[in-house]
Design an enzyme around this catalytic site. Structure first.
Site, PDB file in Angstrom:
ATOM      1  N   GLU A  22      -2.502  -3.735  -5.497  1.00  8.13           N
ATOM      2  CA  GLU A  22      -3.882  -3.934  -5.012  1.00  8.13           C
ATOM      3  C   GLU A  22      -4.825  -2.809  -5.440  1.00  8.13           C
ATOM      4  O   GLU A  22      -5.542  -2.224  -4.618  1.00  8.13           O
ATOM      5  CB  GLU A  22      -3.894  -4.092  -3.483  1.00  8.13           C
ATOM      6  N   TYR A  42      -3.994 -13.953   2.474  1.00  6.38           N
ATOM      7  CA  TYR A  42      -3.575 -14.074   3.864  1.00  6.38           C
ATOM      8  C   TYR A  42      -4.625 -14.911   4.586  1.00  6.38           C
ATOM      9  O   TYR A  42      -5.819 -14.731   4.363  1.00  6.38           O
ATOM     10  CB  TYR A  42      -3.504 -12.695   4.535  1.00  6.38           C
ATOM     11  N   ASN A  62       0.820  -1.208   0.000  1.00  4.90           N
ATOM     12  CA  ASN A  62       0.000   0.000   0.000  1.00  4.90           C
ATOM     13  C   ASN A  62       0.862   1.269   0.000  1.00  4.90           C
ATOM     14  O   ASN A  62       0.451   2.311  -0.507  1.00  4.90           O
ATOM     15  CB  ASN A  62      -0.929   0.003   1.214  1.00  4.90           C
ATOM     16  N   GLU A  71       1.970 -11.622  -2.642  1.00  7.32           N
ATOM     17  CA  GLU A  71       1.785 -11.439  -1.193  1.00  7.32           C
ATOM     18  C   GLU A  71       1.063 -12.679  -0.694  1.00  7.32           C
ATOM     19  O   GLU A  71      -0.059 -12.959  -1.137  1.00  7.32           O
ATOM     20  CB  GLU A  71       0.980 -10.190  -0.864  1.00  7.32           C
TER      21      GLU A  71
HETATM   22  O1  AHR Z   1       1.631  -6.797   3.445  1.00  6.23           O
HETATM   23  C1  AHR Z   1       0.814  -5.870   4.104  1.00  6.23           C
HETATM   24  C2  AHR Z   1      -0.181  -5.178   3.194  1.00  6.23           C
HETATM   25  O2  AHR Z   1      -1.123  -6.126   2.771  1.00  6.23           O
HETATM   26  C3  AHR Z   1       0.352  -4.598   1.906  1.00  6.23           C
HETATM   27  O3  AHR Z   1       0.836  -3.307   2.055  1.00  6.23           O
HETATM   28  C4  AHR Z   1      -0.857  -4.608   1.021  1.00  6.23           C
HETATM   29  O4  AHR Z   1      -0.512  -4.730  -0.337  1.00  6.23           O
HETATM   30  C5  AHR Z   1      -1.689  -5.758   1.531  1.00  6.23           C
HETATM   31  O5  AHR Z   1      -3.001  -5.414   1.709  1.00  6.23           O
END
Ligand code: AHR
Length: 507
Positions: free
Chosen positions: A173, A244, A72, A292
């Site tokens: 993103e 995640y 971000n 990510e």
């Molecule tokens: O890795 C943490 C954050 O997670 C990153 O800045 C963003 O791209 C994602 O939402």
């Protein structure tokens, strides 16, 4: 005791093991850069201010590429702030993480660190507050040999040789409403296509990554990929995926089954990309950059932020410094198995992030650096996986999960490398309470012995490593592994991750 079996097909390897699978991510966020990789006052700092204790752990982790500078953060970043004499660099607000950015670490520091570490950079351009011209300027500064304003400026800053950065992310993103400069899919696709085409006018061999969805649960998932690729298909090589996972409300079984979603996410993006290619009559295959991925206790941080808003505008605040346990390491090991299993299309990946911020490596300012639980499956997979990934057919009992229904308790991947004479088997037992005996038919590999068998497990699945007890959780030799005529038997404890390496004939 549960029983499962696995059979490999050595005749038709799925895909090569890509070194870029073992990438990481350094964002200007929290303490990833400052007091993470870079801390000039630290007792182990080298002449450039890089922590040697962290560098040693990064080498042990086996990181091959690093995505930088965000995340971000990149959507509000001016790369020019981070070059030139350090005492003239401006302090800026970082809106993404409500921090102050001192710019004492910037592009040249990052590239110096990458070169010292033998790590390939993966550079992100700002398509939030900025666009085409700034991306082209950055590309000229990094990659043009000499004789132009920005390449000569790089030389004047002490870096005469071009960096020749190959991989570039076109923003971050951009589907997320939280992103500075967030766009709808069509607008982003058009902007990314313009930037990509112009960057390729400078260097047609660049490898460009267009933003896919920030997660498979995004309401625009699927449609986003289709629209963005309609606009960019001919101009880019990769589309990104981010994911995640976390354990919600003590639901360990669902958490251990997280790769069900990851597999589905990957396979959906492959189908969507191929469908767009077919519609456009373009035979090129878009590759996937899973740039990510990790375990992140995001909902805890969101709940915390509601009751206690962040103390704004600090330099390198402690942000999302998750402490990882055994179950988290098992899920991370399983995510690596999924990445390997999809090596035919996922040819780059970055675990987020490298130090302190949801990271395998933790540090104290002025103090120690240590390995989190999740460090171990990453380091062992990066070290042992080479050559080719094989198709592995698994037969296993299932476990009921609230989130994904029935999930097989065993997941596994096998790699084989006739040049090094090593094969590797990575396996997770996702059962919350039962050990599992695995019988693997590896006769096609003609293995002569088990070189090493290591298992990460613990009676307490929530055990973690801390600064005071940094080796509380570490892989231990698995003494149950037996090889008999090419058939391997090994017992996997509940909630465990295992890596086995085998000696095979060299060719
Ligand atoms: O890795 C943490 C954050 O997670 C990153 O800045 C963003 O791209 C994602 O939402």
């Amino acid at each position: 005791m549960l029983n499962a079996s696995l059979r490999v097909d050595a005749a038709t390897p799925l895909a090569p093991v890509h070194r870029r699978t073992f990438g990481s991510f350094v964002e200007h966020m929290g303490r990833c850069v400052y007091t993470g990789v870079y801390e000039p006052d630290h007792p182990t700092a080298d002449a450039d201010g890089f922590r040697r204790d962290v560098a040693d752990l990064v080498r042990e982790l086996g990181v091959t590429t690093v995505r930088y500078p965000g995340g971000n953060f990149v959507s509000g970043y001016r790369w020019e702030d981070g070059i030139g004499p350090k005492d003239q660099r401006p302090v800026r607000r970082d809106l993404a993480w409500h921090s102050l950015e001192t710019n004492q670490f910037g592009l040249n520091e990052f590239m110096t660190w990458c070169r010292r570490m033998d790590i390939e950079p993966m550079m992100a351009v700002n398509l939030g507050t900025r666009g085409l011209q700034e991306a082209l300027d950055l590309l000229e500064y990094t990659n043009h040999p000499s004789g132009t304003h920005l390449s000569d400026l790089r030389a004047a800053h002490g870096h005469a040789d071009p960096y020749d950065i190959r991989m570039w992310c076109l923003g971050n993103e951009m589907d997320g409403p939280w992103q500075i400069g967030h766009l709808d899919a069509r607008s982003y696709g058009r902007k990314a296509a313009q930037v990509a085409r112009a960057m390729k006018m400078a260097d047609r061999d660049l490898e460009l990554v267009v933003c896919g969805s920030s997660g498979s649960a995004m309401p625009t998932f699927g449609a986003w990929e289709a629209t963005v690729l309609e606009e960019t298909y001919d101009a880019v090589e990769y589309i990104s995926l981010h994911a995640y996972y976390e354990e919600h409300d003590g639901d360990l079984a669902s958490f251990l089954g997280s790769v069900t979603d990851m597999d589905h996410f990957i396979e959906s993006v492959v189908s969507t990309a191929d469908a767009v290619g077919a519609r456009l009559g373009n035979r090129k295959r878009i590759q996937l950059s899973f740039d990510e991925w990790n375990v992140w206790y995001l909902s805890r941080h969101q709940a915390q932020a509601e009751v206690q808003p962040t103390d704004d505008w600090r330099v390198a605040p402690r942000v999302i410094e998750d402490q990882y346990n055994v179950a988290d390491a098992v899920v991370v090991g399983n995510m690596l198995i999924s990445l390997l299993r999809h090596s035919d299309r996922v040819t780059a990946a970055s675990q987020a992030q490298l130090a302190n911020v949801i990271a395998p490596i933790m540090t104290e300012p002025g103090g120690a650096a240590w390995r989190q639980t999740i460090f171990h499956p990453f380091a062992l997979t990066a070290a042992a996986a080479s050559g080719h990934v094989l198709r592995a057919e698994v037969t296993a009992p299932v476990q009921d999960t609230a989130k994904y229904g029935e999930v097989p308790v065993l997941d596994a991947a096998v790699t084989t490398d006739s040049e090094t004479g090593r094969a590797a088997l990575f396996a997770v037992n996702r059962s919350t309470d039962q050990p599992l005996t695995l019988e693997a038919d590896l006769r096609e590999l003609d293995p002569s012995g088990v070189a090493e068998a290591l298992t990460l497990a613990d009676e307490d699945v929530y055990a973690a490593n801390t600064m005071d007890d940094p080796d509380r959780v570490a892989p231990q030799p698995n003494k149950t592994a037996r090889l008999d005529g090419g058939r391997l038997t090994v017992t996997l404890p509940p909630v465990s991750w295992t890596a086995l390496t085998l000696s095979i004939p060299r060719k």
